[in-house]
Motif scaffolding. Structure first.
Motif, short mmCIF file in Angstrom:
data_model
loop_
_atom_site.label_atom_id
_atom_site.label_comp_id
_atom_site.label_asym_id
_atom_site.label_seq_id
_atom_site.Cartn_x
_atom_site.Cartn_y
_atom_site.Cartn_z
N THR A 27 6.86 0.95 17.74
CA THR A 27 6.12 1.79 16.79
C THR A 27 4.69 1.31 16.61
O THR A 27 3.79 2.11 16.34
N THR A 28 4.48 0.01 16.77
CA THR A 28 3.16 -0.56 16.48
C THR A 28 2.40 -0.97 17.75
O THR A 28 1.47 -1.77 17.69
N GLY A 29 2.82 -0.44 18.88
CA GLY A 29 2.15 -0.76 20.13
C GLY A 29 2.22 -2.24 20.45
O GLY A 29 1.33 -2.79 21.11
N GLY A 30 3.27 -2.90 19.97
CA GLY A 30 3.45 -4.32 20.26
C GLY A 30 2.76 -5.25 19.27
O GLY A 30 2.96 -6.45 19.29
N GLY A 31 1.95 -4.70 18.37
CA GLY A 31 1.20 -5.52 17.42
C GLY A 31 2.02 -5.87 16.19
O GLY A 31 3.09 -5.31 15.96
N ASN A 32 1.48 -6.80 15.37
CA ASN A 32 2.23 -7.22 14.18
C ASN A 32 1.78 -6.52 12.90
O ASN A 32 2.14 -6.93 11.80
N SER A 33 0.99 -5.45 13.05
CA SER A 33 0.61 -4.67 11.87
C SER A 33 1.20 -3.27 11.97
O SER A 33 1.52 -2.79 13.06
N LEU A 60 -5.49 9.08 4.02
CA LEU A 60 -5.90 7.67 4.11
C LEU A 60 -4.73 6.86 4.63
O LEU A 60 -3.62 6.93 4.08
N THR A 61 -4.97 6.09 5.71
CA THR A 61 -3.93 5.27 6.35
C THR A 61 -4.26 3.80 6.17
O THR A 61 -5.41 3.39 6.38
N PHE A 62 -3.25 3.02 5.76
CA PHE A 62 -3.43 1.60 5.49
C PHE A 62 -2.79 0.77 6.60
O PHE A 62 -1.59 0.94 6.87
N VAL A 63 -3.54 -0.12 7.21
CA VAL A 63 -2.97 -1.03 8.21
C VAL A 63 -2.59 -2.34 7.51
O VAL A 63 -3.46 -3.01 6.94
N LEU A 64 -1.30 -2.67 7.54
CA LEU A 64 -0.78 -3.85 6.84
C LEU A 64 0.10 -4.65 7.78
O LEU A 64 0.56 -4.14 8.81
N ARG A 65 0.37 -5.90 7.43
CA ARG A 65 1.24 -6.74 8.26
C ARG A 65 2.66 -6.18 8.19
O ARG A 65 3.19 -5.92 7.12
N GLU A 75 4.78 -6.55 4.90
CA GLU A 75 5.06 -7.87 4.32
C GLU A 75 4.38 -8.05 2.98
O GLU A 75 4.95 -8.58 2.04
N GLU A 76 3.13 -7.62 2.95
CA GLU A 76 2.35 -7.89 1.76
C GLU A 76 1.52 -6.65 1.47
O GLU A 76 0.89 -6.11 2.37
N LEU A 103 1.37 3.83 16.40
CA LEU A 103 1.60 5.10 15.71
C LEU A 103 1.45 4.92 14.20
O LEU A 103 1.75 3.85 13.67
N ILE A 104 1.02 5.96 13.52
CA ILE A 104 0.97 5.93 12.06
C ILE A 104 2.37 6.28 11.53
O ILE A 104 2.99 7.23 11.99
N VAL A 105 2.83 5.47 10.57
CA VAL A 105 4.15 5.68 9.98
C VAL A 105 3.97 6.40 8.64
O VAL A 105 3.25 5.94 7.76
N HIS A 106 4.63 7.56 8.54
CA HIS A 106 4.50 8.41 7.35
C HIS A 106 5.66 8.18 6.40
O HIS A 106 6.82 8.18 6.81
N VAL A 107 5.33 7.98 5.12
CA VAL A 107 6.35 7.74 4.09
C VAL A 107 6.14 8.73 2.94
O VAL A 107 5.08 9.34 2.82
N ALA A 108 7.20 8.86 2.09
CA ALA A 108 7.15 9.87 1.03
C ALA A 108 6.30 9.44 -0.17
O ALA A 108 5.81 10.29 -0.91
N SER A 109 6.13 8.13 -0.36
CA SER A 109 5.25 7.69 -1.46
C SER A 109 4.79 6.26 -1.21
O SER A 109 5.41 5.51 -0.43
N ALA A 110 3.70 5.89 -1.87
CA ALA A 110 3.13 4.55 -1.68
C ALA A 110 4.09 3.46 -2.17
O ALA A 110 3.99 2.30 -1.75
#
Ligand code: AMP
Ligand code: MG
Length: 317
Positions: free
Chosen positions: A103-109, A89-94, A71-72, A56-63
């Motif tokens: 939330t991440t479908g079992g993945g580490n990002s 624009l969605t950013f995939v990060l660790r 993590e980074e 799932l994409i996680v939505h936040v109020a600001s970058a």
């Protein structure tokens, strides 16, 4: 009972209790849950019938919040965010451990985005947690761009739809991964590749596979109407299917035929931004027209053309 309303307070209260609320964003309506609660997030998968591996994409109020959940956060991500966030624009990060595996479908990002819709932002600012929100439709079907689309597809499965009017972009966000100053596009969407290229030195594309480990949710069949959709040259398709009752999805003008029972012109001036905005509403309407087939034409390969074609190809698969 699924109610539609504009009560942000009520939406916040439901979300804080671990319930689901459909929320407006500039891309499509999202089915939101507390992204930090495994229990709340599992309700999203159940309501949508979404496969558990599809993150799932996680939505936040600001970058500025990215570093709470990732993590980074590379410098290039913050440069892109200063240009395109809030926005599609969605950013995939660790991910950090605070983000549950559900939330991440079992993945580490983790995929992070700041939506550019005033109601979504106001809601996020009130909450003490980010919102996991995939499109508010049953998995695999047409994305919703109005509150009524959500209600028609998820009635009885969620308590509340927060109405913020029709979505201004109309297609999902562009999803990217950033590593060593290289941007990899995992999904085409509301930010054009040419716009990314203006900021990022190298922009690559993830290989198109039905199950791509870098972008697990990019299934071959998606965005699909219940009526079979065929994609191709409209003149040829109208000829081939002249004995059927057809609905036509076209960018601009097209020749009249007796067997056309419904049609949608995405942009009379052939403007692809307007076409993107109108795409999903047109698909919902044509799907309800009682046609045997929906005939659709591919868009020119410029601007939002590739992003629209990606959705039409999956709708036809
Ligand atoms: P939706 O919210 O339904 O528009 O789908 C979100 C899409 O974003 C997923 O189907 C994935 O392709 C992509 N996505 C979300 N989270 C991740 C992640 N952690 N890694 C890679 N891709 C992701
Ligand atoms: Mg979706």
């Amino acid at each position: 009972m699924t109610e539609i309303g504009t009560d942000i307070e009520r939406a916040a209260a439901l979300l804080s209790r671990g319930e689901l609320v459909a929320i407006p964003t500039e891309t499509v309506y999202g089915l939101a849950a507390n992204a930090l609660s495994s229990e709340a997030v599992l309700k999203v998968y159940t309501a949508k019938g979404r496969p558990a591996f599809n993150p799932l994409i996680v939505h936040v109020a600001s970058a500025a919040e990215f570093s709470r959940y990732a993590e980074e956060v590379p410098e290039l991500v913050m440069q892109l965010a200063s240009r395109f966030s809030p926005g599609p624009l969605t950013f995939v990060l660790r991910k950090k451990a605070i983000i549950p595996d559900e939330t991440t479908g079992g993945g580490n990002s983790v995929a992070l985005r700041v939506p550019a819709h005033p109601i979504a932002l106001e809601l996020l600012q009130r909450l003490e947690f980010p919102l996991a929100a995939p499109s508010a439709n049953p998995s695999g079907f047409i994305s919703p761009v109005t509150a009524v689309h959500v209600q028609a597809q998820l009635a009885g499965k969620i308590p509340y739809v927060l109405d913020g009017g029709p979505c201004s972009v109309g297609i999902e966000s562009t999803v990217i991964a950033v590593e060593n100053d290289i941007v990899t596009v995992l999904r085409l969407g509301g930010i054009k590749v040419s716009d990314l290229q203006a900021v990022a030195p190298v922009v690559k594309f993830a290989s198109a596979q039905s199950v791509n480990p870098a972008s697990p949710g990019q299934l071959r069949s998606h965005y699909a109407p219940r009526t079979r959709l065929v994609l191709g040259n409209l003149n040829d398709l109208l000829q081939e299917h002249r004995a059927k009752r057809v609905a036509v999805l076209a960018l601009g003008d097209f020749p009249p035929h007796e067997n056309i029972v419904a049609n949608a012109i995405l942009s009379p001036t052939r403007n692809l931004d307007e076409a993107a905005r109108n795409l999903f509403a047109a698909l919902h309407r044509l799907d309800a027209a009682g046609a045997d087939l929906i005939l659709a034409e591919p868009m020119p390969e410029e601007g939002f053309g590739p992003a629209i074609n990606d959705r039409l190809e999956r709708a036809a698969a």
